[in-house]
Design a protein around this motif. Structure first.
Motif, PDB file in Angstrom:
ATOM      1  N   UNK A  10       0.828  -1.205   0.000  1.00 55.68           N
ATOM      2  CA  UNK A  10       0.000   0.000   0.000  1.00 55.68           C
ATOM      3  C   UNK A  10       0.863   1.256   0.000  1.00 55.68           C
ATOM      4  N   UNK A  11       1.911   1.262   0.814  1.00 59.88           N
ATOM      5  CA  UNK A  11       2.787   2.444   0.873  1.00 59.88           C
ATOM      6  C   UNK A  11       3.467   2.685  -0.463  1.00 59.88           C
ATOM      7  N   UNK A  12       3.939   1.601  -1.107  1.00 60.51           N
ATOM      8  CA  UNK A  12       4.576   1.777  -2.413  1.00 60.51           C
ATOM      9  C   UNK A  12       3.608   2.280  -3.462  1.00 60.51           C
ATOM     10  N   UNK A  13       2.365   1.755  -3.444  1.00 65.68           N
ATOM     11  CA  UNK A  13       1.363   2.249  -4.390  1.00 65.68           C
ATOM     12  C   UNK A  13       1.021   3.709  -4.164  1.00 65.68           C
ATOM     13  N   UNK A  14       0.896   4.109  -2.908  1.00 64.51           N
ATOM     14  CA  UNK A  14       0.590   5.515  -2.608  1.00 64.51           C
ATOM     15  C   UNK A  14       1.738   6.430  -3.023  1.00 64.51           C
ATOM     16  N   UNK A  15       2.973   5.971  -2.804  1.00 64.72           N
ATOM     17  CA  UNK A  15       4.127   6.771  -3.238  1.00 64.72           C
ATOM     18  C   UNK A  15       4.151   6.893  -4.753  1.00 64.72           C
ATOM     19  N   UNK A  16       3.781   5.810  -5.438  1.00 63.97           N
ATOM     20  CA  UNK A  16       3.728   5.865  -6.896  1.00 63.97           C
ATOM     21  C   UNK A  16       2.703   6.887  -7.369  1.00 63.97           C
TER      22      UNK A  16
END
Length: 441
Positions: A72-78
C-alpha cells in the motif's frame, strides 16, 4: 528608506481584437491545448485506474500478512509521482499552476518511518482517489470532445471530399438514409453547403464544449492533487513568521545602531567633558563653568534622542491614550498640515494598535520626504471585523509597492498579520494608501 515615489510608464493594455471571442476561439492555441489535454488524458487515466485498483486490491488482500502495508505504501508513493505528472500536464496544457503538496514528514528515520509517513499522509490518499475518480470522467470528456471535433471538422470540409465518395450503384455523396425502396444521398450543392454550415457551427462550439469539460479537470487537479487548505495556511503562517522574525531583527539592529551612534556616543563625550571640567574646577573656575554649561546642553540633546528612540520603539502616548492621541502627535510633527479623524468603538489589541501606529508613521514619513504635498489626511475606522487606515496626500503621486521600496516592506509587515496594503497613486497625484488590519479587541 528608499524613495517610494517614481514616475509610471503608461500602460496601453491588451490589444483589442476585431473578431469576437466566440469566433476566434477555434483558431487560438488554447483550444488545441485543451483538446490535447483531453485526448492524452484518457490513456493516462486508464493506467492510473488500473494501478489504483491493483494497489487497493493487492494491498488489502495482503493485509493479513505484513506485506500488505509496504505494498500500500509503495502504491501511494507511486501515485504521488503520478500526481506530479498530472500537475505538470495541467500547467503546460491548461496554464493551471497548482503548487505541490507538502513533503512527507517522517516521525522517525528509516524505512518504517517512511512507510508510516506515506500511509498517514492525506495527500497520498487524495492522489489515489484522483486515480479512481478521473477514469470515468476522462472517458466521458474524451468521447464528447472527440465526437464534437470530428463531426464538426468532417461536416465543415464536406464540400471538399463529398463529391469523391462513390457507392456501388454509382451514387455520389454520403448516404443520409436507406431502406428497401429509397436511398437519400447528400450530393447537391445546396445540401453540401447546408452540411458545411452545420459543421461551422459545431467547430465554433467545440472549443467552448472542451473548455467546459476541462473546467472539471481543473477542479479535480486543484482539489485532489494540490495542497489542502490547512497545508496552504501552514505554509503561509511559516512565511509570515519568517517576515516577523526578520522585521524584529532589523528593528533590534536599528535600535542598537541608534544607541551606539547617537545617545551612547554623546554620553561618552559628555563624561569626558565633565571629567575635564572637574580637573579645571580648581585652576580655572570660569572655564569649568563653561564646560559644565556645554555639558548641560549635551544632556538635553541626549535626553531628546533617547525620547525619540523610545517613541520609535513604542510611544507612551499610544499606551496611555490610544490611537487618536498618538496619531495626532505624529501628525503634528509632519512637514505638512495633517487632518486626523479616528472613529473606533473601542481600542484594538495592543499589537494591532502598535502596527497601525507605525504604519501611519511610515506613511507620513513618505509624505514628508517624497510626496511634495501641501496637505494630508489620516482616517481610521472599524468595519466588518477589520481596522481600516487611510492616508491621503495631494502630492505628485507615483507611489508604488514594487522595486523593493519602503512601501513593499510595509506591505510585507502587514501581510504577516493577515493585513493588506493598497496603494492608489496615479502620476500627478493624489496618493491614497489604504491599510487593512484584523480587528482584535
Amino acid at each position: 528608506m528608499a524613495t517610494d515615489y517614481a514616475p509610471r510608464t503608461r500602460d496601453h493594455g491588451p490589444r483589442e481584437h476585431r473578431v469576437p471571442p466566440v469566433l476566434r476561439a477555434p483558431f487560438e492555441g488554447r483550444a488545441w491545448r485543451e483538446l490535447a489535454y483531453v485526448v492524452c488524458g484518457l490513456p493516462l487515466a486508464m493506467v492510473a485506474f488500473v494501478l489504483a485498483v491493483s494497489t487497493i486490491s493487492l494491498g488489502a488482500g495482503l493485509l493479513v500478512t505484513f506485506l500488505g502495508i509496504p505494498v500500500l505504501a509503495g502504491g501511494l508513493a507511486l501515485f504521488r509521482g503520478f500526481g506530479a505528472l498530472e500537475r505538470a500536464r495541467a500547467r503546460v496544457l491548461l496554464g493551471l499552476d497548482v503548487p505541490p503538496p507538502q513533503a512527507l514528514r517522517k516521525a522517525r528515520p528509516g524505512a518504517m518511518g517512511w512507510i508510516g509517513a506515506v500511509l498517514k499522509s492525506g495527500v497520498s490518499w487524495r492522489h489515489l482517489l484522483y486515480g479512481v475518480l478521473h477514469m470515468p470522467w476522462a472517458v466521458f470528456s474524451f468521447s464528447v470532445a472527440v465526437v464534437f471535433w470530428s463531426y464538426g471538422l468532417a461536416a465543415l470540409t464536406y464540400p471538399l471530399y463529398g463529391w469523391a465518395v462513390t457507392h456501388a450503384d454509382g451514387s455520389k455523396g454520403v448516404q443520409l438514409y436507406s431502406d428497401m425502396d429509397n436511398q437519400v444521398y447528400l450530393n447537391t450543392p445546396l445540401e453540401m453547403a447546408l452540411i458545411s454550415a452545420i459543421g461551422l457551427v459545431l467547430v465554433i462550439a467545440c472549443p467552448w464544449v472542451t473548455r467546459a469539460l476541462v473546467s472539471v479537470d481543473r477542479l479535480m487537479v486543484s482539489g485532489l492533487l494540490g495542497r489542502s487548505a490547512l497545508d496552504s495556511r501552514v505554509s503561509e503562517l511559516e512565511s509570515d513568521r519568517g517576515v516577523v522574525v526578520d522585521t524584529a531583527a532589523a528593528d533590534l539592529r536599528r535600535i542598537e545602531r541608534d544607541l551606539h551612534d547617537g545617545a551612547q556616543a554623546r554620553l561618552v563625550a559628555l563624561a569626558m567633558d565633565l571629567g575635564l571640567a572637574k580637573e579645571k574646577l580648581a585652576e580655572d573656575p570660569e572655564a569649568a563653568a563653561r564646560m559644565v554649561d556645554e555639558a548641560h546642553g549635551e544632556v538635553k540633546v541626549a535626553l531628546q534622542e533617547l525620547r525619540d528612540l523610545a517613541r520609535g520603539i513604542h510611544p507612551a502616548v499610544l499606551t496611555d491614550r490610544g490611537l487618536d492621541a498618538a496619531l495626532s502627535a505624529i501628525a503634528s510633527r509632519c512637514a505638512v498640515p495633517v487632518q486626523v479623524e479616528v472613529d473606533l468603538p473601542a481600542r484594538p489589541a495592543p499589537a494591532i494598535e502598535g502596527i497601525a501606529y507605525f504604519t501611519v508613521s511610515e506613511l507620513l514619513q513618505n509624505v514628508s520626504k517624497h510626496a511634495r504635498a501641501t496637505r494630508a489626511s489620516i482616517e481610521v475606522w472599524h468595519t466588518d471585523g477589520r481596522l481600516m487606515l487611510q492616508v491621503t496626500d495631494d502630492g505628485r503621486g507615483g507611489a508604488s509597492t514594487g522595486g523593493g521600496s519602503g512601501l513593499a516592506g510595509l506591505a510585507e509587515r502587514l501581510d504577516a498579520v493577515d493585513g493588506v496594503l493598497v496603494v492608489d497613486s496615479p502620476a500627478g497625484g493624489p496618493t491614497t494608501v489604504t491599510a487593512e488590519l484584523p480587528w482584535r479587541g
